[in-house]
Design a protein around this motif. Structure first.
Motif, PDB file in Angstrom:
ATOM      1  N   PHE A 130       0.845  -1.202   0.000  1.00 38.95           N
ATOM      2  CA  PHE A 130       0.000   0.000   0.000  1.00 38.95           C
ATOM      3  C   PHE A 130       0.880   1.252   0.000  1.00 38.95           C
ATOM      4  CE2 PHE A 130      -2.240   3.401   2.258  1.00 38.95           C
ATOM      5  CZ  PHE A 130      -3.305   3.552   1.404  1.00 38.95           C
ATOM      6  N   GLU A 131       1.925   1.207   0.803  1.00 39.53           N
ATOM      7  CA  GLU A 131       2.799   2.394   0.870  1.00 39.53           C
ATOM      8  C   GLU A 131       3.547   2.604  -0.433  1.00 39.53           C
ATOM      9  OE1 GLU A 131       4.879   2.026   4.589  1.00 39.53           O
ATOM     10  OE2 GLU A 131       3.010   2.468   5.674  1.00 39.53           O
ATOM     11  N   ARG A 132       3.877   1.504  -1.107  1.00 36.95           N
ATOM     12  CA  ARG A 132       4.514   1.606  -2.431  1.00 36.95           C
ATOM     13  C   ARG A 132       3.549   2.307  -3.403  1.00 36.95           C
ATOM     14  NH1 ARG A 132       7.401  -2.092  -6.008  1.00 36.95           N
ATOM     15  NH2 ARG A 132       5.623  -3.447  -6.285  1.00 36.95           N
ATOM     16  N   LEU A 133       2.263   1.938  -3.316  1.00 33.72           N
ATOM     17  CA  LEU A 133       1.253   2.546  -4.189  1.00 33.72           C
ATOM     18  C   LEU A 133       1.102   4.037  -3.891  1.00 33.72           C
ATOM     19  CD1 LEU A 133      -1.602  -0.114  -4.222  1.00 33.72           C
ATOM     20  CD2 LEU A 133      -0.394   0.773  -6.208  1.00 33.72           C
ATOM     21  N   GLU A 134       1.070   4.352  -2.597  1.00 31.70           N
ATOM     22  CA  GLU A 134       0.945   5.756  -2.194  1.00 31.70           C
ATOM     23  C   GLU A 134       2.089   6.594  -2.758  1.00 31.70           C
ATOM     24  OE1 GLU A 134       0.710   5.514   2.135  1.00 31.70           O
ATOM     25  OE2 GLU A 134      -0.770   7.126   2.010  1.00 31.70           O
ATOM     26  N   ARG A 135       3.314   6.060  -2.587  1.00 36.54           N
ATOM     27  CA  ARG A 135       4.496   6.810  -3.067  1.00 36.54           C
ATOM     28  C   ARG A 135       4.459   6.957  -4.580  1.00 36.54           C
ATOM     29  NH1 ARG A 135       7.237   3.853   0.842  1.00 36.54           N
ATOM     30  NH2 ARG A 135       7.889   2.289  -0.666  1.00 36.54           N
ATOM     31  N   ALA A 136       4.086   5.872  -5.250  1.00 34.95           N
ATOM     32  CA  ALA A 136       4.057   5.907  -6.720  1.00 34.95           C
ATOM     33  C   ALA A 136       2.987   6.877  -7.219  1.00 34.95           C
ATOM     34  CB  ALA A 136       3.797   4.495  -7.263  1.00 34.95           C
ATOM     35  N   ALA A 137       1.836   6.892  -6.539  1.00 35.12           N
ATOM     36  CA  ALA A 137       0.747   7.790  -6.962  1.00 35.12           C
ATOM     37  C   ALA A 137       1.205   9.238  -6.833  1.00 35.12           C
ATOM     38  CB  ALA A 137      -0.493   7.543  -6.102  1.00 35.12           C
ATOM     39  N   HIS A 138       1.908   9.513  -5.747  1.00 36.55           N
ATOM     40  CA  HIS A 138       2.389  10.873  -5.508  1.00 36.55           C
ATOM     41  C   HIS A 138       3.391  11.279  -6.586  1.00 36.55           C
ATOM     42  CE1 HIS A 138       2.770  14.303  -2.928  1.00 36.55           C
ATOM     43  NE2 HIS A 138       4.070  14.273  -3.105  1.00 36.55           N
ATOM     44  N   LEU A 139       4.335  10.387  -6.855  1.00 33.99           N
ATOM     45  CA  LEU A 139       5.364  10.698  -7.856  1.00 33.99           C
ATOM     46  C   LEU A 139       4.735  10.854  -9.247  1.00 33.99           C
ATOM     47  CD1 LEU A 139       8.336  10.964  -8.767  1.00 33.99           C
ATOM     48  CD2 LEU A 139       8.379   8.488  -9.033  1.00 33.99           C
ATOM     49  N   ALA A 140       3.826   9.928  -9.582  1.00 31.85           N
ATOM     50  CA  ALA A 140       3.188   9.974 -10.916  1.00 31.85           C
ATOM     51  C   ALA A 140       2.485  11.304 -11.115  1.00 31.85           C
ATOM     52  CB  ALA A 140       2.209   8.813 -11.064  1.00 31.85           C
ATOM     53  N   ILE A 167     -10.723  -2.352  -1.529  1.00 33.42           N
ATOM     54  CA  ILE A 167     -10.788  -1.082  -2.257  1.00 33.42           C
ATOM     55  C   ILE A 167     -10.626   0.144  -1.340  1.00 33.42           C
ATOM     56  CG2 ILE A 167     -13.346  -1.044  -2.213  1.00 33.42           C
ATOM     57  CD1 ILE A 167     -11.194   0.394  -5.042  1.00 33.42           C
ATOM     58  N   GLY A 168     -11.148   0.064  -0.102  1.00 39.07           N
ATOM     59  CA  GLY A 168     -11.207   1.241   0.778  1.00 39.07           C
ATOM     60  C   GLY A 168      -9.924   2.063   0.868  1.00 39.07           C
ATOM     61  N   PRO A 169      -8.828   1.465   1.361  1.00 37.39           N
ATOM     62  CA  PRO A 169      -7.612   2.274   1.527  1.00 37.39           C
ATOM     63  C   PRO A 169      -7.115   2.896   0.220  1.00 37.39           C
ATOM     64  CG  PRO A 169      -7.435   0.203   2.711  1.00 37.39           C
ATOM     65  CD  PRO A 169      -8.686   0.106   1.904  1.00 37.39           C
ATOM     66  N   VAL A 170      -7.115   2.125  -0.884  1.00 37.51           N
ATOM     67  CA  VAL A 170      -6.582   2.714  -2.133  1.00 37.51           C
ATOM     68  C   VAL A 170      -7.498   3.801  -2.681  1.00 37.51           C
ATOM     69  CG1 VAL A 170      -4.955   1.067  -3.119  1.00 37.51           C
ATOM     70  CG2 VAL A 170      -7.371   0.652  -3.380  1.00 37.51           C
ATOM     71  N   ALA A 171      -8.804   3.646  -2.432  1.00 35.35           N
ATOM     72  CA  ALA A 171      -9.745   4.662  -2.931  1.00 35.35           C
ATOM     73  C   ALA A 171      -9.543   5.996  -2.214  1.00 35.35           C
ATOM     74  CB  ALA A 171     -11.180   4.189  -2.775  1.00 35.35           C
ATOM     75  N   ALA A 172      -8.834   5.950  -1.075  1.00 36.43           N
ATOM     76  CA  ALA A 172      -8.600   7.197  -0.335  1.00 36.43           C
ATOM     77  C   ALA A 172      -7.297   7.878  -0.757  1.00 36.43           C
ATOM     78  CB  ALA A 172      -8.575   6.904   1.159  1.00 36.43           C
ATOM     79  N   ILE A 173      -6.503   7.233  -1.614  1.00 35.89           N
ATOM     80  CA  ILE A 173      -5.249   7.888  -2.055  1.00 35.89           C
ATOM     81  C   ILE A 173      -5.641   9.031  -2.995  1.00 35.89           C
ATOM     82  CG2 ILE A 173      -3.083   7.595  -3.345  1.00 35.89           C
ATOM     83  CD1 ILE A 173      -3.030   4.661  -2.404  1.00 35.89           C
TER      84      ILE A 173
END
Ligand code: PXP
Length: 396
Positions: free
Chosen positions: A325-335, A353-359
């Motif tokens: 999840f943290e990898r996804l968060e970082r990647a979303a921010h960088l992207a 879905i819940g946590p990723v839908a909040a990014i």
């Protein structure tokens, strides 16, 4: 009507600029069809806005704008803007500072009328509709501003529904039902913001016929997933979906196994992106959530990246899931910082879905298997009842 401009320290704007702000606000009343009223705009810094944000909204951090409506019939209220925060954000979103500041004034202005993007599902849309209306009518309707307004982090993410597995069921019997075309329409009725189909090299589920008809009849957007293949590129250019998502594909795989490998392929992908863009099709690259790949993706000119959520979805335990999840968060921010529109998908279901839908940076989710599976379960009782009735009625 009086518009009071107040400053914490030395006035940061010229008198000419102050006049512009006042003129725009006066016109905003007209555009929204409201009676003019007095109001105050206070330009301040991060320290003071943090105090207001903490004291009145229980948020102990700096924000860009806060609005306090008034109950006085002649006084609309106060808009408080942190100049410091506005500058930071204008740079981050790559919008000229002055234009950004004007967008913040409109934003606060709408809050004074009770529009609130933080309430419910449709309030953000209504707020946005009026922000766009003001921006366009007041001469700030450039694409960069409208795109920025539409892509604000507080807007709910969109859902693109993949109907491949309705076709999988049809192909299990090589018959004509269930039809992914019907599923696409029903998905739209359920609120899907887009329909996704993956035309695989072996045509194991979706066929050309499905793509053609779905493109003709849906009211939202068609997203065509495909491998980088000459014949498929030709087909995409003929059909002209809203978006093509390029994915890696192996004939033996059960489903897409990972993101695209871009090392050494940037030029090849770049040419395809250019060719599809030329045909009016946006291009998304399905990628693993890692910095190196995102940097390479940037070089291809693709507009969108879809972050692969498979490893997050399939993580064996909570610790691994949190790491993914943290990898996804970082990647979303960088992207987002690289200027991509950020999507995500693969393996997402009703539990995860819940946590990723909040990014906040992720604007759209592409979900298929779990929705089609749920549809079978939700529909099973009714389907059995209908068949039972036909059987009972036959001899009664
Ligand atoms: N995104 C991409 C790029 C995919 O290949 C798929 C599977 O077709 C999905 C999203 C949807 O994955 P799922 O069916 O697991 O929801």
């Amino acid at each position: 009507m009086a518009i009071y401009l107040q400053y914490l320290e030395i006035p940061p704007f010229s008198t000419k600029k102050e006049r512009t702000f006042k003129r725009l606000v006066k016109k905003a009343f007209q555009i929204l069809g409201r009676f003019p009223k007095d109001l105050t705009i206070l330009f301040t810094n991060n320290k003071l806005i943090t105090l207001y944000n903490t004291q009145f909204l229980k948020r102990p951090y700096p924000t860009n704008v806060i609005a306090f409506p008034s109950s006085d019939s002649k006084y609309l209220g106060d808009i408080i803007i942190s100049i410091e925060k506005a500058k930071e954000e204008a740079e981050y979103y790559q919008i000229p500072y002055e234009k950004y500041l004007i967008m913040l004034i409109f934003h606060g202005f709408l809050h004074l009328y009770g529009y609130d993007h933080e309430k419910g599902v449709y309030s953000p849309y209504l707020m946005l509709k009026n922000e766009i209306k003001l921006a366009k009518a007041l001469g700030y309707g450039e694409k960069e501003i409208i795109n920025f307004l539409q892509r604000r982090e507080y807007m709910p993410a969109k859902l693109a529904v993949n109907v491949d597995h309705v076709a999988t069921l049809r192909e299990a019997r090589k018959t004509y039902y269930p039809d992914p075309v019907h599923a696409a329409i029903l998905a739209e009725l359920g609120g899907a913001d887009g329909i996704v189909v993956h035309l695989r090299l072996d045509r194991r589920h979706i066929k050309e016929r499905d793509v053609r008809i779905i493109k003709e009849i849906i009211k939202t957007k068609l997203i065509l997933e495909m491998a980088l293949d000459e014949e498929l590129i030709k087909f995409a250019k003929e059909i002209r979906p809203y978006q093509v998502t390029l994915v890696p594909e192996r004939v033996e795989e059960v489903t897409t196994e990972g993101g695209m490998e871009l090392e050494g392929r940037v030029e090849e992908v770049k040419m395809v992106v250019k060719e599809l863009n030329k045909a009016g099709i946006k291009v998304s690259l399905f990628v693993n959530p890692e910095e190196k790949t995102l940097q390479l993706a940037k070089k291809t000119g693709a507009q969108i990246v879809e972050l692969h959520t498979g490893l997050y979805a399939e993580a064996e335990d909570e610790e691994k899931r949190m790491a993914e999840f943290e990898r996804l968060e970082r990647a979303a921010h960088l992207a987002k910082e690289l200027g991509f529109i950020v999507h995500a998908g693969h393996g997402l279901n009703y539990e995860n879905i819940g946590p990723v839908a909040a990014i906040p940076e992720i604007e759209e989710f592409s979900i298929g298997h779990s929705i089609v599976s749920r549809a079978i379960m939700i529909g099973m009782k009714k389907a059995v009842k209908e068949m039972k009735e036909l059987i009972l009625r036959a001899r009664s």
